[in-house]
Each structure stands twice: as C-alpha cells, then as structure tokens.
Scaffold this active site. Structure first.
Site, PDB file in Angstrom:
ATOM      1  N   GLY A 144      18.420   0.800  12.328  1.00  0.00           N
ATOM      2  CA  GLY A 144      17.222   1.456  12.840  1.00  0.00           C
ATOM      3  C   GLY A 144      16.034   1.296  11.903  1.00  0.00           C
ATOM      4  O   GLY A 144      16.006   0.415  11.050  1.00  0.00           O
ATOM      5  N   GLY A 182      18.601  -0.211   6.496  1.00  0.00           N
ATOM      6  CA  GLY A 182      19.782   0.308   7.177  1.00  0.00           C
ATOM      7  C   GLY A 182      19.552   0.230   8.671  1.00  0.00           C
ATOM      8  O   GLY A 182      18.494  -0.207   9.129  1.00  0.00           O
ATOM      9  N   ASP A 242      17.286  -6.112  13.856  1.00  0.00           N
ATOM     10  CA  ASP A 242      17.408  -4.990  12.928  1.00  0.00           C
ATOM     11  C   ASP A 242      17.839  -5.505  11.555  1.00  0.00           C
ATOM     12  O   ASP A 242      18.883  -6.143  11.425  1.00  0.00           O
ATOM     13  CB  ASP A 242      18.428  -3.990  13.469  1.00  0.00           C
ATOM     14  CG  ASP A 242      18.383  -2.655  12.740  1.00  0.00           C
ATOM     15  OD1 ASP A 242      17.479  -2.476  11.897  1.00  0.00           O
ATOM     16  OD2 ASP A 242      19.231  -1.796  13.029  1.00  0.00           O
ATOM     17  N   ILE A 243      17.030  -5.244  10.537  1.00  0.00           N
ATOM     18  CA  ILE A 243      17.331  -5.694   9.181  1.00  0.00           C
ATOM     19  C   ILE A 243      18.059  -4.566   8.458  1.00  0.00           C
ATOM     20  O   ILE A 243      17.516  -3.461   8.317  1.00  0.00           O
ATOM     21  CB  ILE A 243      16.049  -6.073   8.412  1.00  0.00           C
ATOM     22  CG1 ILE A 243      15.135  -6.957   9.281  1.00  0.00           C
ATOM     23  CG2 ILE A 243      16.392  -6.741   7.088  1.00  0.00           C
ATOM     24  CD1 ILE A 243      15.773  -8.232   9.761  1.00  0.00           C
ATOM     25  N   ASP A 287      -4.127 -16.893   6.850  1.00  0.00           N
ATOM     26  CA  ASP A 287      -4.376 -16.073   8.038  1.00  0.00           C
ATOM     27  C   ASP A 287      -4.738 -16.928   9.249  1.00  0.00           C
ATOM     28  O   ASP A 287      -4.200 -16.748  10.347  1.00  0.00           O
ATOM     29  CB  ASP A 287      -5.507 -15.071   7.756  1.00  0.00           C
ATOM     30  CG  ASP A 287      -5.117 -14.014   6.744  1.00  0.00           C
ATOM     31  OD1 ASP A 287      -3.910 -13.863   6.485  1.00  0.00           O
ATOM     32  OD2 ASP A 287      -6.016 -13.342   6.215  1.00  0.00           O
ATOM     33  N   SER A 291       0.903 -10.730   3.826  1.00  0.00           N
ATOM     34  CA  SER A 291      -0.301 -11.342   4.391  1.00  0.00           C
ATOM     35  C   SER A 291       0.031 -12.321   5.503  1.00  0.00           C
ATOM     36  O   SER A 291      -0.784 -12.555   6.391  1.00  0.00           O
ATOM     37  CB  SER A 291      -1.077 -12.096   3.306  1.00  0.00           C
ATOM     38  OG  SER A 291      -1.913 -11.233   2.600  1.00  0.00           O
ATOM     39  N   ASP A 310      13.535   1.653   8.861  1.00  0.00           N
ATOM     40  CA  ASP A 310      13.644   1.942   7.427  1.00  0.00           C
ATOM     41  C   ASP A 310      12.320   1.629   6.765  1.00  0.00           C
ATOM     42  O   ASP A 310      11.456   0.945   7.335  1.00  0.00           O
ATOM     43  CB  ASP A 310      14.795   1.175   6.778  1.00  0.00           C
ATOM     44  CG  ASP A 310      14.694  -0.331   6.963  1.00  0.00           C
ATOM     45  OD1 ASP A 310      13.744  -0.932   6.444  1.00  0.00           O
ATOM     46  OD2 ASP A 310      15.577  -0.904   7.638  1.00  0.00           O
ATOM     47  N   GLU A 362      -5.633 -16.780   0.993  1.00  0.00           N
ATOM     48  CA  GLU A 362      -5.522 -15.727   2.001  1.00  0.00           C
ATOM     49  C   GLU A 362      -6.175 -16.144   3.307  1.00  0.00           C
ATOM     50  O   GLU A 362      -5.591 -16.026   4.384  1.00  0.00           O
ATOM     51  CB  GLU A 362      -6.179 -14.443   1.480  1.00  0.00           C
ATOM     52  CG  GLU A 362      -6.113 -13.285   2.452  1.00  0.00           C
ATOM     53  CD  GLU A 362      -4.678 -12.916   2.757  1.00  0.00           C
ATOM     54  OE1 GLU A 362      -4.216 -13.244   3.874  1.00  0.00           O
ATOM     55  OE2 GLU A 362      -4.004 -12.335   1.889  1.00  0.00           O
TER      56      GLU A 362
END
Length: 546
Positions: free
Chosen positions: A505, A503, A491-492, A259, A452, A507, A255
C-alpha cells in the site's frame, strides 16, 4: 506645475505584522560584504480572494474560468486600495500587473520607498561571489490592508529552491541493459510502465516551471531524432524577467533538458511551454500562477522539478504557492512535483519533506530503482543510493499541511506537529541515477536521474490520459487513493529512504507506487470531475470582511 500632494492616509494608521512574513536573521560570515540595498526593484503584492475556494470539492467538481473570475479573483475594491497605498508611498504599479484572477499587484520602487511602505530593513549582501537583497524580521502593513494583503514577495531575492536531478557519476552505463547499472530512454521507461503504445497527446499542452538554466533547440532536434520522434513544439514564457539562459551541462540546463525531453518523449504530439522565472519565492509563485492562468497556451498539466525543505520557506510563501495550486485544482489542471533527492532528511536536520511537493493540491512524485527490459519489470525498489553519494527519494510527513481526507485511510505516520500530517509522496517512478534516463544536454549525452525525472514522466502520462479521455484529469488524488485505484499501480514494497520503509500500500518512500499506464488512463477516464455541478463548488457569498 508642482505635483499634487497626496493627503496622508496609510501613513497615519497603526502598523500590523503580516502573518507568516517573518524572515530569519541573516548571519554574515567574516568574508561577506554587507551594504545598504540599492537599485529599483519590483515586488508582488498578493491579495485575498473574493470568496475562498471550497477545497472539499476539489477533484470532484471543477469550475470554469468565468466562474473562477466571478467568485475567486481579487475584489476590485481591494486592488484599488493597494493602488492607493502604492501611490502614497511613491511606488509604481507596473503596466504588466496581472489581471484580477492572479490576485497580484506588481509594485516597483527604490529600497527607501519599499522600506517605508512595508516597515522593513533591506541590505545588500555579497556572499560566495553572489550579491542578494536581504530582509530580516517581519513585514508590517497599515491596518487598512490587514486581512486584504496575504503576501508581499520579492523584498528578499535570495535563492529559494534547488533542482531535483542527479547526473549519474559512474561509467560503464549500457542503454537498456538488464543489469543493476543501466539507463533507459524515456520511451523505454514508458514501455516498462505499460504506457499505451502508439498513443499521442496531440492537442495537449504541458507547462514546465524552470528557475534557471535553459535549452537549445538544436539539442532537442538531435535528441528526438535519436528516438525516431519529431521534436515537440517548445515555447517560452518570461516571468519576472526570467529567461531561457543556458548555463552549461553542470548547471541548471540538466534540469531544463531532462524535463522537456522526458515529457516530450512520453507525450508525443503535445506542445510544451516553459515558464522561466528567477529562483526566488516571488519568481516561483509568480511562475506557477502565470501558468495556471495562461489562457493563451492553456496547459492542462504543469510539471515542477524544483523545491526545498518546508522549513526553508516563510509561511506567507508556503500559503501563497499552495493557493496557486488550489486554483489549478479548481480549474482542472494537474500539477506534478518532484519529492526531492535527499532522502527523508531532505538535506536538513531530522526528517523533512520538500515543498511544493508537500502541498496537498499537487501530485507529489517519489523515486524508484527500476530494472527491466521491453515491457517486463524484473525489479523495482525504493531509490536509495546514499552509500554511493547519489541520493535517495524524498518522502515523509508534512509539518505544515494537515492530513487530507483522501489520504486518511492510507496509514500515513503521525506528524511531529499538530498542524501537519500530509504524507509525501503520492506516486513514484524511475529516478535512481543508476537506472536513469539517457538525456542530451548541451551537446552531451548523459544519464540523469532524480525525482526531477518523475514529475515530467507523470506529466506526460497525464497528457496522454487527457488526450485519450478527451477531458483533463485535473486534481486526481481523490480518484487514485480510492480503493479501485490500487490496481493501477505497481506496489513497491522493498527499500527505504532513511527514516521510512516501503511496504504494501501507500508508504512515505514511493506513495501508492509506480504507474501501470493503461490502467491509470482508464481509471482517470472513468471518474473525471464534472463541470455541470460547478455551482455546488462555489460559495455565492463573499467572505466576511474584517
């Protein structure tokens, strides 16, 4: 000469339950060992602000540190009262107690003294080879401290959070190969997201919160050399005796290194400060507050990749940590937080969102599966590898924090509680271990994913934005959720995290989407909150005393 006796004051008062301090009973197994608590320890007593922050203006107006201290720090009279309370119960006010803007008094003492002072029962429990101090039930404080003390942290020191990273398990990974299983350097991810080529974050400082593990300078030097970059200047700050303590590639080092390496590779030239704290609610909250009020290092953005389901926190801890994030927003500091790696359940029963990602005062970062080459994305969908036991992005609806005004028109599903409603996440980025980041940890090169990675990715982008725009972005949600913010995101629209599907916009899997770096920077540069209107954000009168 005999010590001067202290006239009873607080011990003669009625006791009241500290709201939100209720702790669920610990159910020991047959192999657990339970004994009376022993050994001196330190708690953090958090008191109210002089005047509440005006949360309606966050992101629109920011205040200076001087204004913050004048209006929103702890009242000296409240601090004096806590000191008197401590003295009567044989507790010591620690010399390193923070300044009033932190609103925290550090008190140390024996378990017996703590039990009398706070009306609790403490036990020492050994479970799974580790020993913890455990409390059950509620904390009780004298009537005179009611409405003054808002949290008492550290009576219980069981682990509070988990890191949200995933080491890729499958072999055959080829860096930047145009295939389903691939990996990228952070620089390559930045190229796919159109982060400005050649841009630097010189003059910026990124704060990183860590609740375990550590890093080795030699690893950082070697890693950044492979990227053709100079290793960033990394310094550490100890919070509540937390330390840079490497614990191996399979521990929390993954981690810490993820980072630092992601943030440093994206925000070239930025300084990085790592705040190490114990993995307790006390350590977590103290670390964030320390970073926010660090006038030596002055981080303009803070990255957090640790968390846990909202249900695993006491209400007082949720409130105290959220208050620290409110302070950051008011001062123009952005906090990016991983949304979790266990899909819509967040590893619990039913649907849950991860905290502190669910705080409405942080930028919650969800995950995608990213495939592309150079600056061309060929596919980006919701990260969900639960079938391969490699996790899925967190996301959903808070049962604690209400729907923020800036999210009101985003189509967030209804909360299951009357108090909840905040939708998670806000934004997204590459997190799938199958399309993860090539990272060096304890001398080993490995591929790591998880949300992460997304928190430091966005922290690096914010640092670049701050440097280019010559001002800090601060609390960005009102800007990115505005209609004009939509064009700054990929947009995914495909995939799910279990209970929720992507969808058009916003989500509850990928938020508004993944970043188009140059457009995000331009968006943030055009609407930075003004310092000139600071007085409108500050209530001139103190909150009513009860």
């Amino acid at each position: 000469m005999a010590p001067k006796k202290i006239a009873p004051r607080f011990s003669t008062q009625a006791r009241h339950e500290l709201p939100g301090s209720e702790k669920a009973p610990f159910a020991p197994s047959s192999t657990d060992k339970v004994a009376p608590a022993s050994g001196k320890f330190t708690v953090s007593v958090v008191v109210r602000r002089k005047t509440p922050l005006n949360v309606k203006t966050l992101g629109k107006v920011r205040i200076t540190r001087a204004e913050y201290t004048r209006h929103h720090a702890a009242d000296k009279a409240d601090l004096k009262l806590v000191h008197a309370f401590a003295k009567e119960y044989g507790l010591t006010v620690e010399k390193n107690t923070p300044k009033p803007e932190r609103r925290t008094v550090l008190l140390s003492g024996t378990p017996a003294a703590m039990q009398k002072a706070f009306g609790v029962t403490l036990k020492r429990v050994t479970t799974d080879g580790a020993t913890y101090r455990v409390r059950e039930g509620a904390i009780h404080i004298p009537a005179e401290l009611t409405n003054i003390v808002v949290a008492v942290l550290g009576l219980d020191n069981r682990p509070q959070a988990k890191p949200h990273f995933r080491i890729h398990k499958r072999s055959g990974i080829r860096p930047n190969a145009a295939a389903t299983n691939t990996s990228y350097t952070p620089v390559q991810v930045g190229q796919l997201y159109q982060f400005p080529a050649g841009a630097t974050a010189t003059g910026q400082t990124i704060g990183i919160i860590e609740l375990g593990g550590g890093y080795k300078k030699a690893d950082l030097t070697a890693y950044f050399k492979t990227l053709g970059q100079k290793a960033p200047t990394v310094t550490t700050v100890s919070v509540d005796k937390g330390k840079n303590k490497p614990d191996g590639a399979n521990g929390a080092d993954g981690e810490v290194m993820l980072d630092i390496e992601v943030a440093g590779a994206i925000a070239v030239g930025a300084k990085i400060v790592v705040y190490f704290a114990p993995n307790t609610d006390q350590g977590f909250i103290d670390a964030i507050a320390t970073a926010v009020h660090d006038t030596t290092n002055k981080p303009s953005v803070i990255s957090i990749s640790w968390g846990g389901p909202e249900s695993s926190w006491t209400a007082q801890s949720l409130s105290a940590l959220d208050a620290a994030c409110q302070s950051a927003a008011a001062l123009g500091i952005t906090i990016t937080v991983a949304a979790g790696d266990n899909g819509a359940t967040d590893g619990g029963t039913g649907n849950n969102v991860d905290f502190p990602a669910s705080s409405p005062h942080v930028l919650a970062c969800g995950g995608t599966k990213l495939v592309g080459s150079g600056s061309t994305i060929t596919s980006e969908v919701v990260w969900n590898e639960t079938a391969a036991n490699e996790g899925a992005t967190g996301g959903g609806v808070s049962t604690v924090f209400p729907l923020p005004t800036w999210q009101a028109n985003s189509g967030v599903p209804a909360s299951t509680t009357s108090t909840g409603g905040r939708g998670v996440p806000d934004v997204a980025g590459d997190a799938d271990p199958a399309t993860g980041y090539t990272i060096r940890v304890d001398g080993q090169t490995m591929v790591i994913g998880g949300t992460s990675a997304v928190a430091p990715l966005w922290a690096g982008l914010i640092a670049l934005s701050n440097a280019q725009n010559k001002t800090t972005a601060g609390f960005i949600q009102p800007t990115i959720y505005a209609a004009k913010g939509k064009t700054a995101f990929n947009d995914i629209t495909s995939g799910n995290n279990g209970a929720f599907s992507a969808g058009p916009g916003w989500d509850a899997c990928t938020g508004l989407g993944s970043p188009i770096g140059t457009k995000i920077i331009a968006l943030l540069g055009g609407t930075t909150a003004s310092k000139k209107t600071v007085k409108k954000a500050v209530a001139p009168k103190k909150a009513a005393r009860k």
